[in-house]
Design a protein around this motif. Structure first.
Motif, PDB file in Angstrom:
ATOM      1  N   LYS A  33       0.853  -1.180   0.000  1.00  0.00           N
ATOM      2  CA  LYS A  33       0.000   0.000   0.000  1.00  0.00           C
ATOM      3  C   LYS A  33       0.890   1.230   0.000  1.00  0.00           C
ATOM      4  N   ILE A  34       0.476   2.249  -0.730  1.00  0.00           N
ATOM      5  CA  ILE A  34       1.195   3.521  -0.766  1.00  0.00           C
ATOM      6  C   ILE A  34       0.344   4.558  -0.055  1.00  0.00           C
ATOM      7  N   VAL A  35       0.969   5.281   0.868  1.00  0.00           N
ATOM      8  CA  VAL A  35       0.279   6.309   1.642  1.00  0.00           C
ATOM      9  C   VAL A  35       1.014   7.625   1.430  1.00  0.00           C
ATOM     10  N   GLU A  65      -2.528   2.887   8.841  1.00  0.00           N
ATOM     11  CA  GLU A  65      -2.087   1.765   8.002  1.00  0.00           C
ATOM     12  C   GLU A  65      -0.878   1.038   8.580  1.00  0.00           C
ATOM     13  N   LEU A  66      -0.179   1.677   9.522  1.00  0.00           N
ATOM     14  CA  LEU A  66       0.959   1.040  10.189  1.00  0.00           C
ATOM     15  C   LEU A  66       0.416   0.143  11.301  1.00  0.00           C
ATOM     16  N   VAL A 113       3.578   1.219  15.607  1.00  0.00           N
ATOM     17  CA  VAL A 113       2.176   0.956  15.300  1.00  0.00           C
ATOM     18  C   VAL A 113       1.398   2.274  15.346  1.00  0.00           C
ATOM     19  N   GLY A 114       0.820   2.638  14.201  1.00  0.00           N
ATOM     20  CA  GLY A 114      -0.052   3.807  14.108  1.00  0.00           C
ATOM     21  C   GLY A 114       0.611   5.160  14.020  1.00  0.00           C
ATOM     22  N   LYS A 115       1.922   5.246  14.143  1.00  0.00           N
ATOM     23  CA  LYS A 115       2.617   6.544  14.168  1.00  0.00           C
ATOM     24  C   LYS A 115       3.872   6.520  13.308  1.00  0.00           C
ATOM     25  N   LEU A 116       4.188   7.693  12.774  1.00  0.00           N
ATOM     26  CA  LEU A 116       5.397   7.882  11.984  1.00  0.00           C
ATOM     27  C   LEU A 116       6.036   9.186  12.446  1.00  0.00           C
TER      28      LEU A 116
END
Length: 142
Positions: A33-35, A65-66, A113-116
């Motif tokens: 998947k590309i985000v 998406e993570l 998970v859930g964060k970048l």
């Protein structure tokens, strides 16, 4: 001579074959998947260590998406998007200004998970906040 060569060849082959591990799931189907992520200029916050040194800028983004599965079993790759160009992170660029000062800017990231978390660090640790909005492209594979 032939015997020594053969023994050496067998030894090298054994060394090379024992250094690799391969994990293959013949039933797996790779998904990806590309985000695209836009980070507005106001999202960048300055941080330092406990002594007020080592200045860097951080922007944290929610990325649902993570998932735990992607973080545990997948691969995450991130790019800085500059017009039509995609620049793989970490991205390190060297600069010099008209006064003869030199510095390097490093753009990198961390994920969970859930964060970048996106980071921008100047090698001279000057107070020079990121200017403008930045666009990133995240590629997830699992």
């Amino acid at each position: 001579m032939k015997k020594t060569f053969l023994i050496g060849l067998v030894f090298v082959a054994a060394l090379l074959s024992s250094c690799t591990k391969t994990y293959v799931d013949d039933n797996a189907i790779t998904k990806w998947k590309i985000v695209d992520i836009d980070v507005p200029e106001r999202s960048w916050q300055a941080y330092t260590d406990g002594d007020g040194l080592n200045l860097f800028y951080l922007a944290t983004v929610d990325v649902p998406e993570l998932t735990e599965g992607v973080c545990r079993d997948g691969a995450v790759s991130c790019y800085l998007v500059d017009g039509e160009t995609q620049i793989v992170l970490p991205y390190i660029r060297h600069y010099q200004n008209a006064e003869g000062f030199f510095w390097t800017t490093t753009n990198d990231y961390e994920f969970r998970v859930g964060k970048l978390d996106f980071y921008i660090t100047n090698s001279d640790f000057a107070v020079d906040p990121p200017v403008g909005n930045r666009r990133y492209r995240l590629v997830l594979m699992w």
